[in-house]
Design an enzyme around this catalytic site. Structure first.
Site, PDB file in Angstrom:
ATOM      1  N   THR A 298      68.763 -25.194   1.108  1.00 20.92           N
ATOM      2  CA  THR A 298      70.314 -25.594   1.674  1.00 20.92           C
ATOM      3  C   THR A 298      71.578 -24.542   0.547  1.00 20.92           C
ATOM      4  O   THR A 298      70.365 -24.626  -0.139  1.00 20.92           O
ATOM      5  CB  THR A 298      71.538 -26.538   2.376  1.00 20.92           C
ATOM      6  OG1 THR A 298      72.803 -26.297   2.580  1.00 20.92           O
ATOM      7  CG2 THR A 298      70.850 -27.127   1.129  1.00 20.92           C
TER       8      THR A 298
ATOM      9  N   GLU B   3      76.456 -28.251  -1.419  1.00 17.29           N
ATOM     10  CA  GLU B   3      76.191 -29.436  -2.497  1.00 17.29           C
ATOM     11  C   GLU B   3      76.219 -30.527  -1.425  1.00 17.29           C
ATOM     12  O   GLU B   3      75.397 -32.134  -1.846  1.00 17.29           O
ATOM     13  CB  GLU B   3      76.802 -29.154  -3.657  1.00 17.29           C
ATOM     14  CG  GLU B   3      76.438 -27.827  -4.379  1.00 17.29           C
ATOM     15  CD  GLU B   3      75.464 -28.878  -5.250  1.00 17.29           C
ATOM     16  OE1 GLU B   3      74.872 -29.444  -5.621  1.00 17.29           O
ATOM     17  OE2 GLU B   3      74.978 -27.379  -5.656  1.00 17.29           O
TER      18      GLU B   3
ATOM     19  N   PHE C 282      83.014 -32.278   5.445  1.00 15.98           N
ATOM     20  CA  PHE C 282      83.227 -30.330   6.061  1.00 15.98           C
ATOM     21  C   PHE C 282      82.801 -30.046   7.314  1.00 15.98           C
ATOM     22  O   PHE C 282      83.115 -31.416   7.946  1.00 15.98           O
ATOM     23  CB  PHE C 282      82.318 -29.915   4.665  1.00 15.98           C
ATOM     24  CG  PHE C 282      80.682 -30.403   4.731  1.00 15.98           C
ATOM     25  CD1 PHE C 282      80.021 -29.430   5.915  1.00 15.98           C
ATOM     26  CD2 PHE C 282      80.158 -31.338   4.047  1.00 15.98           C
ATOM     27  CE1 PHE C 282      79.400 -29.715   6.027  1.00 15.98           C
ATOM     28  CE2 PHE C 282      78.667 -31.782   4.396  1.00 15.98           C
ATOM     29  CZ  PHE C 282      78.313 -30.767   5.074  1.00 15.98           C
TER      30      PHE C 282
ATOM     31  N   ASP D  64      69.551 -27.584  10.593  1.00 18.60           N
ATOM     32  CA  ASP D  64      70.656 -26.957  12.286  1.00 18.60           C
ATOM     33  C   ASP D  64      71.259 -27.982  12.385  1.00 18.60           C
ATOM     34  O   ASP D  64      70.187 -28.672  12.886  1.00 18.60           O
ATOM     35  CB  ASP D  64      69.680 -25.851  12.621  1.00 18.60           C
ATOM     36  CG  ASP D  64      70.595 -24.383  13.371  1.00 18.60           C
ATOM     37  OD1 ASP D  64      71.342 -24.725  11.759  1.00 18.60           O
ATOM     38  OD2 ASP D  64      70.431 -24.520  14.260  1.00 18.60           O
TER      39      ASP D  64
END
Length: 198
Positions: free
Chosen positions: A10, A13, A155, A72
């Protein structure tokens, strides 16, 4: 078997912070793609979260010869036949902001209340070893789609994901609390158990 180093596929962060918090005490160095100096974008053409995680991990493992983990994850909304599901990141197009994606999901559930808004975050994690072994784990976090966006933490779809049990949105949870409850946290802890068992 002592694991010295692993790459987590990935560039996110926020995700790396979560990964390090949970897998940190395995004693291995954990690198993101960027830290490992890898630029790769695997084509996620699997039909399940597990298949896509394996595709990502395998591609980087073949490039590096290292132990590679990939995840995923996505959001499944029951009233929308499980959409956006494995297309969560690509839903309405990669370039579309999550603010717009979130607004769209809220609008599509107009008139539905309580359990009719049931949804879950799903995360599958794959570990691909240079010797060909593959491990996968899955974690879920159950909740509902809220009526608005709330919270500055997290997020993606976090600001519209409501947790009735805690009477707050995923986007309002402090990171440590979220790690305990989240789909990724659960899948990571299951993966940690499998890696420790090696």
């Amino acid at each position: 078997m002592k694991i010295e180093k692993m790459i987590f596929a990935t560039g996110n962060e926020g995700k790396m912070r979560e990964v390090r918090m949970i897998l940190g005490d395995l004693g291995a160095e954990i690198l993101s793609l960027k830290e490992a100096g890898i630029q790769a974008e695997a084509e996620e053409n699997g039909t399940t979260f597990e298949e896509n995680a394996v595709i990502k991990a395998k591609e980087i493992m073949e490039k590096t010869g290292a132990l590679v983990l990939a995840d995923d994850s996505g959001l499944e909304v029951d009233a929308l036949n499980g959409e956006p599901g494995i297309y969560s990141a690509r839903y309405m197009g990669h370039e579309t902001s999550y603010h717009i994606k979130n607004k769209n999901l809220i609008e599509r559930l107009e008139g539905k209340t309580g359990e009719e808004r049931s949804a879950r975050f799903v995360c599958a994690i794959a570990a691909c070893f240079p010797d060909g072994r593959v491990l996968t784990t899955r974690g879920t976090m159950e909740g509902q789609i809220g009526y608005e966006e709330k919270g500055e933490n997290g997020f993606g779809y976090d600001p519209i994901f409501y947790l009735p049990e805690y009477q707050c949105y995923s986007g309002e949870l402090p990171l440590e609390e979220k790690n305990k409850l989240s789909h990724r946290g659960k899948a990571l802890r299951l993966m940690k158990e499998q890696l420790e068992a090696l």
